[in-house]
Design an enzyme around this catalytic site. Structure first.
Site, PDB file in Angstrom:
ATOM      1  N   SER A   1     -87.289  -7.631  27.406  1.00  0.00           N
ATOM      2  CA  SER A   1     -86.185  -8.547  27.093  1.00  0.00           C
ATOM      3  C   SER A   1     -85.145  -8.450  28.192  1.00  0.00           C
ATOM      4  CB  SER A   1     -85.554  -8.171  25.754  1.00  0.00           C
ATOM      5  OG  SER A   1     -84.401  -8.965  25.522  1.00  0.00           O
ATOM      6  N   HIS A   2     -84.466  -9.580  28.415  1.00  0.00           N
ATOM      7  CA  HIS A   2     -83.343  -9.595  29.359  1.00  0.00           C
ATOM      8  C   HIS A   2     -82.031  -9.824  28.617  1.00  0.00           C
ATOM      9  CE1 HIS A   2     -86.739 -10.151  32.093  1.00  0.00           C
ATOM     10  NE2 HIS A   2     -85.947  -9.763  33.073  1.00  0.00           N
TER      11      HIS A   2
ATOM     12  N   ASP B   1     -88.921 -12.109  19.998  1.00  0.00           N
ATOM     13  CA  ASP B   1     -88.494 -13.508  20.038  1.00  0.00           C
ATOM     14  C   ASP B   1     -87.845 -13.788  18.693  1.00  0.00           C
ATOM     15  OD1 ASP B   1     -88.508 -15.845  21.851  1.00  0.00           O
ATOM     16  OD2 ASP B   1     -89.291 -16.812  20.063  1.00  0.00           O
ATOM     17  N   SER B   2     -86.645 -14.301  18.743  1.00  0.00           N
ATOM     18  CA  SER B   2     -85.886 -14.392  17.502  1.00  0.00           C
ATOM     19  C   SER B   2     -85.016 -15.636  17.515  1.00  0.00           C
ATOM     20  CB  SER B   2     -85.040 -13.125  17.344  1.00  0.00           C
ATOM     21  OG  SER B   2     -84.447 -12.756  18.568  1.00  0.00           O
TER      22      SER B   2
ATOM     23  N   PHE C   1     -73.991  -9.751  18.589  1.00  0.00           N
ATOM     24  CA  PHE C   1     -74.186 -10.659  19.717  1.00  0.00           C
ATOM     25  C   PHE C   1     -74.633 -12.015  19.172  1.00  0.00           C
ATOM     26  CE2 PHE C   1     -78.877 -10.871  20.029  1.00  0.00           C
ATOM     27  CZ  PHE C   1     -79.234  -9.820  19.200  1.00  0.00           C
ATOM     28  N   GLY C   2     -74.816 -12.949  20.081  1.00  0.00           N
ATOM     29  CA  GLY C   2     -75.367 -14.256  19.712  1.00  0.00           C
ATOM     30  C   GLY C   2     -74.616 -14.901  18.545  1.00  0.00           C
ATOM     31  N   TYR C   3     -75.350 -15.290  17.519  1.00  0.00           N
ATOM     32  CA  TYR C   3     -74.798 -16.021  16.365  1.00  0.00           C
ATOM     33  C   TYR C   3     -74.253 -15.098  15.271  1.00  0.00           C
ATOM     34  CZ  TYR C   3     -77.343 -19.962  18.463  1.00  0.00           C
ATOM     35  OH  TYR C   3     -77.815 -20.930  19.321  1.00  0.00           O
ATOM     36  N   ASP C   4     -74.200 -13.788  15.533  1.00  0.00           N
ATOM     37  CA  ASP C   4     -73.786 -12.831  14.503  1.00  0.00           C
ATOM     38  C   ASP C   4     -72.466 -13.187  13.814  1.00  0.00           C
ATOM     39  OD1 ASP C   4     -75.978 -11.185  14.511  1.00  0.00           O
ATOM     40  OD2 ASP C   4     -75.127  -9.711  15.889  1.00  0.00           O
TER      41      ASP C   4
ATOM     42  N   GLY D   1     -77.816  -7.787  24.161  1.00  0.00           N
ATOM     43  CA  GLY D   1     -77.580  -7.527  22.737  1.00  0.00           C
ATOM     44  C   GLY D   1     -78.844  -7.023  22.061  1.00  0.00           C
TER      45      GLY D   1
HETATM   46  P1  ITT Z   1     -85.324 -12.465  25.903  1.00  0.00           P
HETATM   47  O1  ITT Z   1     -86.290 -13.604  25.735  1.00  0.00           O
HETATM   48  O2  ITT Z   1     -85.175 -11.985  27.306  1.00  0.00           O
HETATM   49  O3  ITT Z   1     -85.571 -11.344  24.932  1.00  0.00           O
HETATM   50  P2  ITT Z   1     -83.421 -14.408  24.861  1.00  0.00           P
HETATM   51  O4  ITT Z   1     -81.954 -14.332  24.552  1.00  0.00           O
HETATM   52  O5  ITT Z   1     -83.906 -15.548  25.700  1.00  0.00           O
HETATM   53  O6  ITT Z   1     -83.846 -13.009  25.515  1.00  0.00           O
HETATM   54  P3  ITT Z   1     -84.805 -15.486  22.579  1.00  0.00           P
HETATM   55  O7  ITT Z   1     -85.499 -16.532  23.347  1.00  0.00           O
HETATM   56  O8  ITT Z   1     -85.587 -14.750  21.513  1.00  0.00           O
HETATM   57  O9  ITT Z   1     -84.209 -14.355  23.516  1.00  0.00           O
HETATM   58  O10 ITT Z   1     -83.506 -16.145  21.959  1.00  0.00           O
HETATM   59  C1  ITT Z   1     -83.045 -15.808  20.706  1.00  0.00           C
HETATM   60  C2  ITT Z   1     -81.563 -16.089  20.616  1.00  0.00           C
HETATM   61  O11 ITT Z   1     -81.227 -16.017  19.229  1.00  0.00           O
HETATM   62  C3  ITT Z   1     -80.768 -15.011  21.324  1.00  0.00           C
HETATM   63  O12 ITT Z   1     -80.317 -15.437  22.581  1.00  0.00           O
HETATM   64  C4  ITT Z   1     -79.604 -14.761  20.364  1.00  0.00           C
HETATM   65  O13 ITT Z   1     -78.476 -15.448  20.729  1.00  0.00           O
HETATM   66  C5  ITT Z   1     -80.087 -15.270  19.038  1.00  0.00           C
HETATM   67  N1  ITT Z   1     -80.340 -14.083  18.214  1.00  0.00           N
HETATM   68  C6  ITT Z   1     -81.511 -13.402  18.071  1.00  0.00           C
HETATM   69  N2  ITT Z   1     -81.341 -12.322  17.298  1.00  0.00           N
HETATM   70  C7  ITT Z   1     -80.028 -12.317  16.962  1.00  0.00           C
HETATM   71  C8  ITT Z   1     -79.231 -11.450  16.208  1.00  0.00           C
HETATM   72  O14 ITT Z   1     -79.716 -10.355  15.647  1.00  0.00           O
HETATM   73  N3  ITT Z   1     -77.948 -11.740  16.084  1.00  0.00           N
HETATM   74  C9  ITT Z   1     -77.426 -12.844  16.650  1.00  0.00           C
HETATM   75  N4  ITT Z   1     -78.091 -13.707  17.395  1.00  0.00           N
HETATM   76  C10 ITT Z   1     -79.399 -13.452  17.549  1.00  0.00           C
END
Ligand code: ITT
Length: 199
Positions: free
Chosen positions: A15-16, A76-77, A157-160, A19
């Site tokens: 992963s890059h 992937d999430s 991070f992200g949408y948390d 978070g």
């Molecule tokens: P890698 O593929 O390098 O792992 P990415 O950010 O591109 O990084 P994804 O394609 O899986 O990863 O994108 C998933 C996005 O969903 C990620 O950028 C987060 O913003 C969000 N996300 C995933 N898990 C989360 C969490 O636990 N809390 C908040 N946001 C989350």
């Protein structure tokens, strides 16, 4: 039966996303595995072209495992909103744009939701352990909750900051990380990975 990772093995975390890397490191810490991130190894990010979370996790794990010639774990999430037909979902990272600005992504979710009464949302996480010879094991975790506005909390991070898990009051952005790790989508997938693949 899935191939098991021996204690003390080296594992590439494919992963890059800082978070995710932090959360995976915290989940893995109690187990005797020697982790190195794809970013530190300078591995490229493969295009995420699969139609679902499991497929993208598999693609990222195998790309890293083959490049590093070592087992690799990919995640992937995404954040999924019922009233938006599951969006942003697979496109969760892309909604933040090239600047990876998640306040922008959250504002877009809020704008697209408008005054919809249905606020149900969930996080999904697919984990894939991939091996250089092409073998993979995949696991899916999901946690239900609701989308809230305005965003709250500086943790995570992200949408948390705009997600409250079912039965709770705090957003993932407000929660102690240990509490998020007890029940999150990532923790649920991780528990299955541990049981199936870790010695
Ligand atoms: P890698 O593929 O390098 O792992 P990415 O950010 O591109 O990084 P994804 O394609 O899986 O990863 O994108 C998933 C996005 O969903 C990620 O950028 C987060 O913003 C969000 N996300 C995933 N898990 C989360 C969490 O636990 N809390 C908040 N946001 C989350």
């Amino acid at each position: 039966m899935a191939r098991r990772l021996a204690a003390g093995s080296r594992l590439v975390i494919a992963s890059h996303n800082p978070g995710k890397l932090r959360e995976i490191a915290e989940l893995i810490a109690p187990h005797r595995v020697n982790c190195v991130s794809a970013a530190v190894l300078g591995l490229p990010e493969p295009p995420e072209t699969a139609p679902d979370f499991i497929g993208n996790a598999r693609l990222k794990a195998l790309a890293a495992a083959r490049a590093a010639q070592q087992p690799a774990l990919a995640d992937d999430s995404g954040f999924c909103v019922a009233a938006l037909g599951g969006a942003p979902g697979l496109l969760s990272a892309r909604w933040a744009g090239p600047a990876k600005d998640f306040s922008h992504a959250m504002r877009r979710v809020h704008a697209e939701l408008g005054d919809a009464a249905d606020r149900r949302a969930w996080f999904a996480c697919a984990l894939c352990l991939g091996w250089p010879d092409g073998e993979t094991a995949t696991f899916l975790g999901r946690v239900e909750g609701e989308a809230v506005w305005p965003p709250r909390g500086e943790r995570g991070f992200g949408y948390d900051p705009m997600f409250v898990p079912q039965g709770g009051a705090a957003t993932y952005g407000e929660m102690d990380p240990a509490e998020k790790h007890a029940t999150s989508h990532r923790a649920r997938a991780f528990a299955q990975l541990l049981a199936a693949c870790f010695d």
